[in-house]
Write a protein that holds these residues in place. Structure first.
Motif, PDB file in Angstrom:
ATOM      1  N   UNK A  92      -9.490  12.731  -2.352  1.00  0.00           N
ATOM      2  CA  UNK A  92      -8.125  12.641  -1.819  1.00  0.00           C
ATOM      3  C   UNK A  92      -7.443  11.379  -2.305  1.00  0.00           C
ATOM      4  N   UNK A  93      -6.136  11.480  -2.553  1.00  0.00           N
ATOM      5  CA  UNK A  93      -5.346  10.350  -3.046  1.00  0.00           C
ATOM      6  C   UNK A  93      -4.290   9.983  -2.014  1.00  0.00           C
ATOM      7  N   UNK A  94      -4.216   8.721  -1.655  1.00  0.00           N
ATOM      8  CA  UNK A  94      -3.259   8.279  -0.665  1.00  0.00           C
ATOM      9  C   UNK A  94      -1.868   8.106  -1.245  1.00  0.00           C
ATOM     10  N   UNK A  95      -0.847   8.263  -0.386  1.00  0.00           N
ATOM     11  CA  UNK A  95       0.527   8.003  -0.780  1.00  0.00           C
ATOM     12  C   UNK A  95       0.805   6.510  -0.707  1.00  0.00           C
ATOM     13  N   UNK A  96       1.742   6.045  -1.518  1.00  0.00           N
ATOM     14  CA  UNK A  96       1.987   4.619  -1.640  1.00  0.00           C
ATOM     15  C   UNK A  96       2.353   3.986  -0.300  1.00  0.00           C
ATOM     16  N   UNK A 142       0.117   1.076   1.298  1.00  0.00           N
ATOM     17  CA  UNK A 142       0.708  -0.228   1.559  1.00  0.00           C
ATOM     18  C   UNK A 142       0.477  -0.693   2.980  1.00  0.00           C
ATOM     19  N   UNK A 143       0.432   0.243   3.927  1.00  0.00           N
ATOM     20  CA  UNK A 143       0.202  -0.129   5.326  1.00  0.00           C
ATOM     21  C   UNK A 143      -1.192  -0.703   5.543  1.00  0.00           C
ATOM     22  N   UNK A 144      -2.146  -0.401   4.650  1.00  0.00           N
ATOM     23  CA  UNK A 144      -3.495  -0.946   4.795  1.00  0.00           C
ATOM     24  C   UNK A 144      -3.496  -2.469   4.711  1.00  0.00           C
ATOM     25  N   UNK A 145      -2.568  -3.030   3.945  1.00  0.00           N
ATOM     26  CA  UNK A 145      -2.518  -4.489   3.792  1.00  0.00           C
ATOM     27  C   UNK A 145      -2.225  -5.171   5.121  1.00  0.00           C
ATOM     28  N   UNK A 201       3.648  -3.002  -2.206  1.00  0.00           N
ATOM     29  CA  UNK A 201       2.991  -1.868  -2.860  1.00  0.00           C
ATOM     30  C   UNK A 201       3.938  -1.291  -3.894  1.00  0.00           C
ATOM     31  N   UNK A 202       3.436  -1.053  -5.096  1.00  0.00           N
ATOM     32  CA  UNK A 202       4.249  -0.403  -6.114  1.00  0.00           C
ATOM     33  C   UNK A 202       3.356   0.516  -6.932  1.00  0.00           C
ATOM     34  N   UNK A 250      -1.507  -2.812  -4.816  1.00  0.00           N
ATOM     35  CA  UNK A 250      -1.330  -3.411  -3.497  1.00  0.00           C
ATOM     36  C   UNK A 250      -1.501  -4.921  -3.619  1.00  0.00           C
ATOM     37  N   UNK A 251      -0.535  -5.669  -3.120  1.00  0.00           N
ATOM     38  CA  UNK A 251      -0.568  -7.123  -3.210  1.00  0.00           C
ATOM     39  C   UNK A 251      -0.332  -7.729  -1.836  1.00  0.00           C
TER      40      UNK A 251
END
Length: 295
Positions: free
Chosen positions: A160-164, A168-171, A181-182, A251-252
Motif C-alpha cells: 500500500x502507498x500512502x497519500x502525501x 505528512x501528518x506522520x511528522x 511534505x512534497x 518528508x522534512x
C-alpha cells in the motif's frame, strides 16, 4: 472478597504489514544478481537539491535504508543502518537523519520516524523519501482484476502507498517541527508487465507482504494481468508499451529547538487580513485558474 484492580491492557502492536525475512531475502537476491538502483539515484539527486537549499553544513549524518551499499557510496562518512524495527541509532548523535526508500515497508512508520527524531540533536534535520500516491497503481489494479476474474478471490500483491497528506501528518505525530511534505513523479516506460516485474525484483521491491499468497502465481493470471495493464497504462508515445509512474514523497521535519520560528499566540495579530488583501495599483485579484481537465 475485595475486588482486585484490573490492569490496563497492553498497547496493541501495529498490524504486521511486511514479512521481514522475505524482504531481506529479496534484497539479498537483488544484490547478488546486479541490483537496479535508479530509483535510489533519483532520490539521492532530489535530496541533494533539498540540502543545497539549506544554509547549513551537516557534519554527522545518518541514513536508514534497505540499500546500504548504494547510500554508503553516495554519502561517504555517513552512518548507514538497516531499516530494522529497532534502529541502530544513538540518541542525539546526528544533525541529519535520512530515511531512504524504506519507510513504505515499515509496520510502524510513526515509530520509525520517532526513533530518527530521537537520534537528532536539537534543530537537527529529518528527511525521508518513500514511494507513495499513485505509485504502481495500474499494476495493482491489473493484478487485482485478473485475480478476481480467474479465481474469484483477491490477495495483496503490491504494498500500500500512502497519500502525501497522510504521510505528512506522520511528522507531527512524531513530534517534529516545521513539517513539510512534497512529491515528485517519475514516469517510466516498459515493454510490458514482465519487464516491470523484473525491474522491481532487481530493485529488491518484490512482493514481501505478510499476507501474500505463498504459492507461485499461475501463468494464465500473469498473462491476463499483462493484457489488462496494457489497456490501463498504455504508453502514448510508443504503442505496445506501458507507462507507469513512481511518486516519490519527501518528508522534512526538524528536531524542536528554541531558535526555530514559533507560531504566534492566537489573537495576537496587529493587522487584519482583509486590510492586507485590499486591491492596490500593484496588486489585483485574479480570477480562479481554469480546471486543467477542461482544456
Amino acid at each position: 472478597m475485595s475486588a482486585r484492580p484490573i490492569p490496563d491492557p497492553a498497547p496493541a502492536a501495529p498490524p504486521r504489514l511486511t514479512d521481514r525475512a522475505a524482504l531481506t531475502r529479496q534484497r539479498a537476491r537483488a544484490g547478488r544478481q546486479g541490483r537496479e538502483d535508479w530509483l535510489h539515484e533519483l532520490a539521492q539527486d532530489e535530496i541533494e537539491d533539498r540540502l543545497s537549499a539549506i544554509n547549513r553544513r551537516f557534519t554527522a549524518p545518518a541514513v536508514v535504508t534497505g540499500a546500504p551499499d548504494f547510500w554508503a557510496a553516495a554519502m561517504p562518512g555517513a552512518r548507514v543502518v538497516p531499516d530494522d524495527p529497532l534502529l541502530a541509532l544513538e540518541p542525539a548523535a546526528h544533525d541529519l537523519v535520512i530515511h531512504a526508500l524504506a519507510l513504505h515497508w515499515a509496520d510502524d512508520p510513526v515509530g520509525q520516524i520517532v526513533q530518527c527524531a530521537r537520534a537528532l540533536r536539537p534543530d537537527g534535520l529529518f528527511l525521508a523519501v518513500l514511494p507513495g500516491g499513485r505509485t504502481l497503481a495500474p499494476l495493482r489494479d491489473a493484478l487485482a482484476q485478473a485475480e478476481i476474474e480467474l479465481t474469484g478471490g483477491l490477495s495483496p500483491r503490491v504494498a500500500p502507498m500512502g497519500e502525501i497528506r497522510d504521510l505528512g501528518a506522520l511528522l507531527q505525530r512524531a513530534g517534529l517541527a516545521l513539517p513539510v511534505a512534497d512529491q515528485v513523479t517519475q514516469m517510466v516506460s516498459y515493454r510490458g508487465l514482465i519487464p516491470l516485474a523484473r525491474d522491481l525484483r532487481a530493485m529488491g521491491e518484490g512482493n514481501a507482504l505478510a499476507l501474500r499468497l505463498r504459492r507461485p502465481t499461475r501463468r494464465g493470471m500473469i498473462l491476463r494481468a499483462a493484457e489488462i495493464l496494457e489497456g490501463l497504462a498504455p504508453d502514448p508515445q510508443e504503442p505496445g508499451r506501458i507507462r507507469v509512474g513512481f511518486d516519490l514523497v519527501f518528508l522534512t521535519g526538524w528536531a524542536p529547538d528554541a531558535s526555530q520560528p514559533q507560531p504566534l499566540r492566537p489573537g495576537s495579530a496587529t493587522a487584519r487580513l482583509a486590510d492586507a488583501l485590499k486591491p492596490s495599483p500593484d496588486r489585483q485579484p485574479c480570477p480562479p485558474s481554469p480546471d486543467p481537465r477542461d482544456r
